[in-house]
Enzyme design. Structure first.
Site, mmCIF file in Angstrom:
data_model
loop_
_atom_site.group_PDB
_atom_site.id
_atom_site.type_symbol
_atom_site.label_atom_id
_atom_site.label_comp_id
_atom_site.label_asym_id
_atom_site.label_seq_id
_atom_site.Cartn_x
_atom_site.Cartn_y
_atom_site.Cartn_z
ATOM 1 N N CYS A 1 -0.169 4.462 2.263
ATOM 2 C CA CYS A 1 -0.459 4.336 3.458
ATOM 3 C C CYS A 1 1.349 4.184 3.801
ATOM 4 C CB CYS A 1 -0.655 3.089 4.152
ATOM 5 S SG CYS A 1 -2.062 1.712 3.299
ATOM 6 N N ASP A 2 2.461 3.847 3.294
ATOM 7 C CA ASP A 2 3.637 3.356 4.131
ATOM 8 C C ASP A 2 4.227 4.151 2.939
ATOM 9 O OD1 ASP A 2 2.470 1.114 5.792
ATOM 10 O OD2 ASP A 2 2.949 0.366 4.068
ATOM 11 N N CYS B 1 0.635 -1.286 -0.214
ATOM 12 C CA CYS B 1 -0.216 0.256 0.156
ATOM 13 C C CYS B 1 0.984 1.032 -0.397
ATOM 14 C CB CYS B 1 -0.705 0.084 1.158
ATOM 15 S SG CYS B 1 -1.652 1.978 1.354
#
Ligand SMILES: Cc1cc2nc3c(=O)[nH]c(=O)nc-3n(C[C@H](O)[C@H](O)[C@H](O)COP(=O)(O)OP(=O)(O)OC[C@H]3O[C@@H](n4cnc5c(N)ncnc54)[C@H](O)[C@@H]3O)c2cc1C
Length: 332
Positions: free
Chosen positions: A154-155, A151
């Site tokens: 997200c990261d 992701c």
């Protein structure tokens, strides 16, 4: 960030413990399930939606969506599904946080199984979507969350000014590689073929982006690092040459696997585990419909999931109108 999208934050969520037999239970709260919820609640069905995590599905992990109609400037993934959830709330959809672990047929009544209870209903829509596929190489599981990611939204920000690799050649891989160029010093896109599957517009943007370079006909053999990713081993499938890339992060977008294991033995699934349906989205089990990414089909997008979410409710209503003497469900 997803806190507002948990079921119990919806007024109907906590109040949704209605006893009796539901007309319809929707399993999964991604775009397909939420659309089914909007249509079913608006049609005044006694309906319940069950979601194991936050509402929104895969779209929650999507930074920016620019191909969903109605948003010419594009829209953030979180914002898009928050709007869908809000619309379901407007019509009073009941939502509970539950992981569905199975489905049983009992005469004309279906039982949706969760670890807490058996929920009886006359019809059900399976909209459990899909999760990312893994590469299955050494280091992948061990370093997940320590440089191995599925992701970018997200990261991505953890990799400011660091080199990363992206694995895959479809729309998601390219869109996420482009997103990662906001943070990373360089993005190496590793693809096992010599051409991309992604939409031409994404290919053009990626090829024009100075931070992105391509490794064609290549596959990752190993992800190395003691506590965090320190590099990856890549093999050229044509020359068999092995190269070590000193990347600090690896983002894997190599397809998806359906969340349908709990329906094995109850619903007809294809060899990959996707639910087979007919054109009206009927599954092999009478009264059960499937919509979205969990379904056997060729194109998995928000727009297709939403369309099927609506059609599945239409089919369920047709079935309920004839209940308890339905015409036999057509096997796909
Ligand atoms: C990184 C990324 C970027 C993408 N970008 C785009 C894009 O730009 N445009 C586009 O159109 N599409 C995009 N897609 C694809 C799109 O997100 C999916 O096609 C869409 O989300 C499918 O919706 P769905 O409702 O069928 O499934 P999902 O979104 O997968 O939702 C399924 C829901 O069911 C829940 N669930 C699963 N099992 C259970 C269970 N046992 N019990 C209860 N709940 C369960 C899950 O938690 C999830 O919330 C992207 C996907 C990814 C991963």
């Amino acid at each position: 960030m997803t806190g507002n999208l948990i079921a119990e934050n919806f007024p109907q969520g906590a109040a949704g413990r209605v006893s009796g037999i539901y007309d319809l239970i929707i399993i999964g709260g991604g775009p397909a399930g939420l659309t089914s919820g909007i249509y079913a609640a608006r049609a005044r069905l006694n309906c319940l939606l069950l979601e194991r995590q936050a509402l929104g599905g895969q779209v929650l992990t999507t930074a920016w969506v620019e191909n969903y109609p109605g948003f010419p400037e594009g829209i953030g993934g979180y914002e898009l599904v928050a709007k869908m959830a809000e619309q379901a709330e407007v019509f009073g959809l009941k939502i509970l946080t539950r992981e569905v672990i199975g489905l049983q047929e009992n005469a004309e009544i279906l039982q949706v199984l969760t670890p807490e209870e058996k929920l009886p209903c006359r019809s059900a829509i399976v909209a459990t979507g899909a999760d990312y596929a893994h590469l299955g190489v050494p280091g992948e599981d061990r370093l997940r969350g320590h440089g191995v990611s599925y992701c970018a939204t997200c990261d991505g920000a953890f990799f400011k000014d660091l080199p990363v690799a992206v694995v895959g050649g479809g729309d998601t891989a390219l869109a996420e590689a482009l997103f990662l160029t906001r943070f990373a010093s360089s993005v190496t896109l590793i693809h096992r073929r010599d051409r991309l599957r992604a939409a031409k517009i994404l290919q053009e943007r990626a090829k024009e982006n100075e931070k992105i370079r391509f490794l064609w006909n290549s596959q990752v053999k190993e992800i190395a690092g003691a506590r965090e990713v320190e590099g990856i081993t890549v093999e050229d499938k044509v020359t068999q040459k092995v190269t070590e890339l000193p990347v600090k992060g690896i983002f894997i977008f190599v397809g998806s696997q359906p969340n349908t294991g709990m329906f094995q033995g109850t619903l007809s699934l294809d060899e990959m585990g996707f639910v087979t349906t007919d054109e009206e989205l009927r599954t092999s089990c009478t009264g059960v419909y499937a919509a979205g990414d969990c379904r056997k089909k060729s194109f998995r997008q928000i727009a297709t999931a939403v369309g099927e979410g609506a059609l599945a409710v239409h089919s369920a209503i047709d079935y309920l109108e004839h209940f308890p003497f339905p015409s036999p469900g057509k096997s796909p």
